[in-house]
Write an enzyme that holds these catalytic residues in place. Sequence first.
Site, PDB file in Angstrom:
ATOM      1  N   ARG A  34       0.835  -1.205   0.000  1.00 11.39           N
ATOM      2  CA  ARG A  34       0.000   0.000   0.000  1.00 11.39           C
ATOM      3  C   ARG A  34       0.866   1.250   0.000  1.00 11.39           C
ATOM      4  O   ARG A  34       0.412   2.324  -0.413  1.00 11.39           O
ATOM      5  CB  ARG A  34      -0.928  -0.011   1.216  1.00 11.39           C
ATOM      6  N   ASN A  35       2.098   1.138   0.491  1.00 11.08           N
ATOM      7  CA  ASN A  35       3.032   2.260   0.532  1.00 11.08           C
ATOM      8  C   ASN A  35       4.027   2.119  -0.614  1.00 11.08           C
ATOM      9  O   ASN A  35       4.975   1.330  -0.540  1.00 11.08           O
ATOM     10  CB  ASN A  35       3.757   2.286   1.873  1.00 11.08           C
ATOM     11  N   ALA A  83       1.556 -12.130   1.384  1.00 11.40           N
ATOM     12  CA  ALA A  83       2.088 -11.875   2.719  1.00 11.40           C
ATOM     13  C   ALA A  83       1.526 -10.601   3.337  1.00 11.40           C
ATOM     14  O   ALA A  83       1.926 -10.221   4.436  1.00 11.40           O
ATOM     15  CB  ALA A  83       3.618 -11.787   2.667  1.00 11.40           C
ATOM     16  N   GLY A  85      -0.818  -8.396   5.429  1.00  7.20           N
ATOM     17  CA  GLY A  85      -1.691  -8.714   6.550  1.00  7.20           C
ATOM     18  C   GLY A  85      -1.654  -7.639   7.618  1.00  7.20           C
ATOM     19  O   GLY A  85      -0.692  -6.872   7.716  1.00  7.20           O
ATOM     20  N   TYR A 147      -8.459 -12.028  14.173  1.00  3.97           N
ATOM     21  CA  TYR A 147      -7.249 -12.345  13.394  1.00  3.97           C
ATOM     22  C   TYR A 147      -7.173 -13.845  13.127  1.00  3.97           C
ATOM     23  O   TYR A 147      -6.886 -14.279  12.009  1.00  3.97           O
ATOM     24  CB  TYR A 147      -6.012 -11.874  14.159  1.00  3.97           C
ATOM     25  N   LYS A 151      -7.020 -16.022   9.459  1.00  4.79           N
ATOM     26  CA  LYS A 151      -5.945 -16.948   9.097  1.00  4.79           C
ATOM     27  C   LYS A 151      -6.457 -18.383   8.987  1.00  4.79           C
ATOM     28  O   LYS A 151      -5.980 -19.167   8.164  1.00  4.79           O
ATOM     29  CB  LYS A 151      -4.799 -16.844  10.105  1.00  4.79           C
TER      30      LYS A 151
END
Length: 231
Positions: A34-35, A83, A85, A147, A151
Amino acid sequence: MDKVCAVFGGSRGIGRAVAQLMAQKGYRLAIVSRNLEVAKATAGELGGNHLAFRCDVAKEQDVQSTFQEMEKYLGPVNFLVNAAGINRDSLLVRTKTEDMVSQLHTNLLGSMLTCKAAMKTMIQQGGSIVNVGSIIGLKGNVGQSAYSATKGGLVGFSRSLAKEVARKKIRVNVVAPGLIRTDMTRHLKEEHFKKNIPLGRFGETLELRVSSQAPDKDFPTELPQPAQHWS
């Protein structure tokens, strides 16, 4: 033609360690985050001709656009690593609904969307997918019910997808690590968890990345693969 590996969440933590490994194995990397600036920095550190892309995996249009860009500038994706998350730890009675939704969207829906997008080319050429789960999704943990649900759901999704696409020579695997030293676990006090960890310490990302080599081998789909010595 170059082998292309897309690592969603590849700018830090486990994803970054996997990206380092795949670069060493000769893949061209798409570092997705996202960055964008952090992703660019990671791609630059890897050396070679790797590229960075910005994507919010919880948004289907973002995912579709990112795959189009990756194919345009790198070629079809052969190897997908999920990956990306987030966690919002809290007892369920104190958990805000928006925090439940954000975890479900990023940790579970996001991987479903990237896998769906990857299928468009993998169905034609074969490929490999690694979804990064967590031992919490298998064993549960106090304060991590939401969470854990994301998963655990990722394991169920991956099992079903593996059965759907195996005949197309697409392998789907899950790694389910215990506590790993990353930004996500930085706030945890390691001494409080040592008694439940056989090795007496958190795992390192460079140790975990060995599990990601599995899809580069020609063996049947296997789910999940917990890093049991850390759990």
